[in-house]
Design a protein around this motif. Structure first.
Motif, PDB file in Angstrom:
ATOM      1  N   SER A 108     -36.846 -34.859  72.702  1.00 15.70           N
ATOM      2  CA  SER A 108     -36.186 -36.170  72.658  1.00 15.70           C
ATOM      3  C   SER A 108     -35.333 -36.315  71.408  1.00 15.70           C
ATOM      4  N   ARG A 109     -35.807 -35.753  70.306  1.00 14.71           N
ATOM      5  CA  ARG A 109     -35.027 -35.781  69.056  1.00 14.71           C
ATOM      6  C   ARG A 109     -33.655 -35.174  69.262  1.00 14.71           C
ATOM      7  N   LEU A 110     -33.611 -34.078  69.997  1.00 16.11           N
ATOM      8  CA  LEU A 110     -32.343 -33.381  70.212  1.00 16.11           C
ATOM      9  C   LEU A 110     -31.411 -34.187  71.117  1.00 16.11           C
ATOM     10  N   PHE A 111     -31.958 -34.777  72.181  1.00 17.98           N
ATOM     11  CA  PHE A 111     -31.137 -35.615  73.063  1.00 17.98           C
ATOM     12  C   PHE A 111     -30.517 -36.763  72.273  1.00 17.98           C
ATOM     13  N   ILE A 112     -31.339 -37.432  71.461  1.00 17.88           N
ATOM     14  CA  ILE A 112     -30.863 -38.608  70.721  1.00 17.88           C
ATOM     15  C   ILE A 112     -29.905 -38.191  69.617  1.00 17.88           C
ATOM     16  N   TYR A 113     -30.233 -37.100  68.923  1.00 17.07           N
ATOM     17  CA  TYR A 113     -29.312 -36.626  67.884  1.00 17.07           C
ATOM     18  C   TYR A 113     -27.951 -36.308  68.484  1.00 17.07           C
ATOM     19  N   GLY A 114     -27.937 -35.634  69.655  1.00 15.92           N
ATOM     20  CA  GLY A 114     -26.676 -35.300  70.308  1.00 15.92           C
ATOM     21  C   GLY A 114     -25.883 -36.538  70.666  1.00 15.92           C
ATOM     22  N   LYS A 115     -26.567 -37.559  71.167  1.00 13.06           N
ATOM     23  CA  LYS A 115     -25.867 -38.800  71.524  1.00 13.06           C
ATOM     24  C   LYS A 115     -25.252 -39.440  70.286  1.00 13.06           C
ATOM     25  N   LEU A 116     -26.030 -39.558  69.209  1.00 14.10           N
ATOM     26  CA  LEU A 116     -25.522 -40.196  67.997  1.00 14.10           C
ATOM     27  C   LEU A 116     -24.388 -39.379  67.368  1.00 14.10           C
ATOM     28  N   PHE A 117     -24.556 -38.072  67.333  1.00 14.36           N
ATOM     29  CA  PHE A 117     -23.510 -37.204  66.770  1.00 14.36           C
ATOM     30  C   PHE A 117     -22.198 -37.387  67.524  1.00 14.36           C
ATOM     31  N   ASN A 118     -22.282 -37.423  68.847  1.00 12.19           N
ATOM     32  CA  ASN A 118     -21.068 -37.493  69.660  1.00 12.19           C
ATOM     33  C   ASN A 118     -20.417 -38.872  69.636  1.00 12.19           C
ATOM     34  N   THR A 119     -21.213 -39.944  69.551  1.00 16.92           N
ATOM     35  CA  THR A 119     -20.592 -41.267  69.424  1.00 16.92           C
ATOM     36  C   THR A 119     -19.908 -41.394  68.063  1.00 16.92           C
ATOM     37  N   ARG A 120     -20.523 -40.825  67.039  1.00 17.27           N
ATOM     38  CA  ARG A 120     -19.868 -40.828  65.722  1.00 17.27           C
ATOM     39  C   ARG A 120     -18.578 -40.018  65.777  1.00 17.27           C
ATOM     40  N   LYS A 136      -9.693 -49.659  60.398  1.00 19.45           N
ATOM     41  CA  LYS A 136     -10.170 -48.340  59.979  1.00 19.45           C
ATOM     42  C   LYS A 136     -11.447 -48.427  59.141  1.00 19.45           C
ATOM     43  N   CYS A 137     -11.498 -49.330  58.191  1.00 18.99           N
ATOM     44  CA  CYS A 137     -12.667 -49.437  57.308  1.00 18.99           C
ATOM     45  C   CYS A 137     -13.926 -49.816  58.089  1.00 18.99           C
ATOM     46  N   LEU A 138     -13.770 -50.722  59.035  1.00 21.11           N
ATOM     47  CA  LEU A 138     -14.912 -51.156  59.832  1.00 21.11           C
ATOM     48  C   LEU A 138     -15.436 -50.010  60.698  1.00 21.11           C
ATOM     49  N   ILE A 139     -14.515 -49.250  61.298  1.00 21.46           N
ATOM     50  CA  ILE A 139     -14.916 -48.108  62.124  1.00 21.46           C
ATOM     51  C   ILE A 139     -15.590 -47.041  61.264  1.00 21.46           C
ATOM     52  N   GLU A 140     -15.050 -46.814  60.066  1.00 20.34           N
ATOM     53  CA  GLU A 140     -15.638 -45.826  59.161  1.00 20.34           C
ATOM     54  C   GLU A 140     -17.057 -46.210  58.770  1.00 20.34           C
ATOM     55  N   LYS A 141     -17.290 -47.492  58.527  1.00 17.26           N
ATOM     56  CA  LYS A 141     -18.629 -47.946  58.146  1.00 17.26           C
ATOM     57  C   LYS A 141     -19.615 -47.733  59.285  1.00 17.26           C
ATOM     58  N   SER A 142     -19.194 -48.022  60.500  1.00 15.40           N
ATOM     59  CA  SER A 142     -20.076 -47.801  61.644  1.00 15.40           C
ATOM     60  C   SER A 142     -20.352 -46.315  61.841  1.00 15.40           C
ATOM     61  N   ALA A 143     -19.336 -45.488  61.683  1.00 16.78           N
ATOM     62  CA  ALA A 143     -19.514 -44.035  61.809  1.00 16.78           C
ATOM     63  C   ALA A 143     -20.515 -43.523  60.776  1.00 16.78           C
ATOM     64  N   GLU A 144     -20.460 -44.061  59.571  1.00 19.49           N
ATOM     65  CA  GLU A 144     -21.383 -43.636  58.517  1.00 19.49           C
ATOM     66  C   GLU A 144     -22.809 -44.098  58.829  1.00 19.49           C
ATOM     67  N   ARG A 145     -22.953 -45.308  59.337  1.00 25.47           N
ATOM     68  CA  ARG A 145     -24.293 -45.795  59.691  1.00 25.47           C
ATOM     69  C   ARG A 145     -24.891 -44.940  60.805  1.00 25.47           C
ATOM     70  N   ILE A 146     -24.066 -44.574  61.780  1.00 23.34           N
ATOM     71  CA  ILE A 146     -24.555 -43.728  62.873  1.00 23.34           C
ATOM     72  C   ILE A 146     -24.941 -42.347  62.341  1.00 23.34           C
ATOM     73  N   ARG A 147     -24.174 -41.829  61.380  1.00 20.79           N
ATOM     74  CA  ARG A 147     -24.510 -40.532  60.768  1.00 20.79           C
ATOM     75  C   ARG A 147     -25.889 -40.588  60.120  1.00 20.79           C
ATOM     76  N   MET A 148     -26.170 -41.672  59.412  1.00 23.17           N
ATOM     77  CA  MET A 148     -27.465 -41.811  58.745  1.00 23.17           C
ATOM     78  C   MET A 148     -28.603 -41.937  59.767  1.00 23.17           C
ATOM     79  N   LEU A 149     -28.334 -42.649  60.856  1.00 23.41           N
ATOM     80  CA  LEU A 149     -29.350 -42.764  61.912  1.00 23.41           C
ATOM     81  C   LEU A 149     -29.626 -41.401  62.538  1.00 23.41           C
ATOM     82  N   ALA A 150     -28.568 -40.615  62.750  1.00 27.87           N
ATOM     83  CA  ALA A 150     -28.735 -39.279  63.322  1.00 27.87           C
ATOM     84  C   ALA A 150     -29.596 -38.397  62.419  1.00 27.87           C
ATOM     85  N   ILE A 151     -29.377 -38.498  61.118  1.00 28.82           N
ATOM     86  CA  ILE A 151     -30.177 -37.714  60.166  1.00 28.82           C
ATOM     87  C   ILE A 151     -31.644 -38.127  60.245  1.00 28.82           C
TER      88      ILE A 151
END
Length: 349
Positions: A108-120, A136-151
């Motif tokens: 499940s970790r891999l499925f979820i990591y893949g989803k988060l990685f690809n949405t980012r 751009k700044c707002l999108i960048e902030k969301s991309a960074e939050r998703i990166r942290m969630l993926a980690i």
């Protein structure tokens, strides 16, 4: 490599499917409108309630043609298939994972990591392609939050906590999804994910395409011998293809979200391709669906999208997008069998 054949989409509500010899025949009001040799088909998706003859069901079952029934609005109803052809030894290993909490979390970790990685990756691509984007700044902030969630998913050992991280990531992603719409912004406004029923044009397309992708994933899992109902991340329920829902998570963004955004931003789909349905008990609009002509446009573009080729990052071969569920299902089966040490989740480049 499995060859991607054609998918026949039947959108006329009163169409009936039958067979003559090895040909698939489509009739409307007892008048033949279309026929095609079954050898040219990989799947038949029909959107209506007239149904199909037992003869054509057997023809499809005998030849591995997925026959799937949807409502006129695109809601999945049922899929017709022949006797189960799954590898019993493979399925036993699959079922054992259901009783192994650690193994379920690992996959499940891999499925979820893949989803988060690809949405980012989708958000990062928008920033890269449109550096002057006003949000751009707002999108960048969301991309960074998703990166942290993926980690965080990679260190998580509790399945419910993993599901929570997936939910946070999806919420973050869809909070800026509206900013990925570059044209027809006033007409195609997105205020959040609404599933049942979809209340705007974008949700209508997302739900429709997710339903078709889930069906493709179920067929792919059946094709490699796995049980599409025995999922690891999604809860098990009668009638639900939980493993198909698991598998599609990593592909949602790449196959569906980018496709829907492209239809809007290239103006292939317009507001005239939708219709609104008003509740009998309320004057408020309660749901939105594609019109018959809009559905034909959508499905024509969907089929073209599935034929587009790309370089698969793990097998290092060019394949069509429509084969991605089959490749990932095969890799998942190899992992469950023990042929490879880990499941190579699909990650966008």
């Amino acid at each position: 490599m499995k060859r991607l054949l054609n998918t026949l989409y039947i959108t006329t509500p009163n169409a009936y499917i039958s067979k003559e010899g090895t040909n698939i025949v489509i009739s409307v009001d007892n008048e033949e409108r279309f026929r095609i040799p079954s050898m040219n088909l990989q799947a038949i998706n029909t959107f209506g309630y007239q149904g199909a003859s037992p003869g054509v069901m057997k023809l499809c079952a005998d030849n591995g043609i997925a026959l799937t029934f949807f409502s006129p609005n695109g809601r999945f109803i049922a899929r017709c298939q022949g006797p189960t052809q799954g590898n019993i030894l493979l399925r036993i290993k699959q079922y054992r994972i259901l009783d192994d909490a650690e193994a379920r979390v690992r996959i499940s970790r891999l499925f979820i990591y893949g989803k988060l990685f690809n949405t980012r990756a989708i958000l990062r691509r928008c920033i890269r392609d449109y550096p002057a984007h006003t949000q751009k700044c707002l999108i960048e902030k969301s991309a960074e939050r998703i990166r942290m969630l993926a980690i965080r998913t990679l260190a998580q050992t509790d399945l419910d906590q993993l599901r929570g991280l997936e939910g946070e990531g999806a919420s973050e992603y869809f909070s800026v999804f509206d900013h990925l719409i570059l044209h027809q912004k006033r007409e195609f406004r997105f205020e959040g994910r609404v599933r049942r029923p979809p209340t705007d044009y974008i949700n209508a397309m997302l739900s429709f395409a997710y339903s078709m992708l889930a069906n493709d994933c179920a067929a792919a899992l059946e094709g490699v011998g796995l049980d599409p109902a025995a999922g690891f991340m999604h809860a098990l329920r009668p009638g639900r293809n939980s493993l198909a829902l698991d598998l599609m998570e990593e592909m949602r963004g790449y196959i569906v979200d980018r496709f829907v955004l492209s239809l809007i931003n290239t103006r292939q789909i317009t507001p005239s391709d939708f219709k609104r349905h008003t509740s009998i008990d309320s004057e408020m609009d309660t749901s939105v669906t594609l019109t018959e002509s809009g559905m034909k446009k959508f499905l024509t573009a969907w089929q073209a999208r599935k034929k587009t080729e790309f370089q698969h990052p793990f097998i290092n071969e060019k394949i069509s997008i429509g084969l991605l569920p089959h490749v990932q299902a095969l890799l998942l089966a190899r992992f469950i069998r023990g042929d490879i040490d880990n499941y190579p989740v699909f990650l966008m480049k």
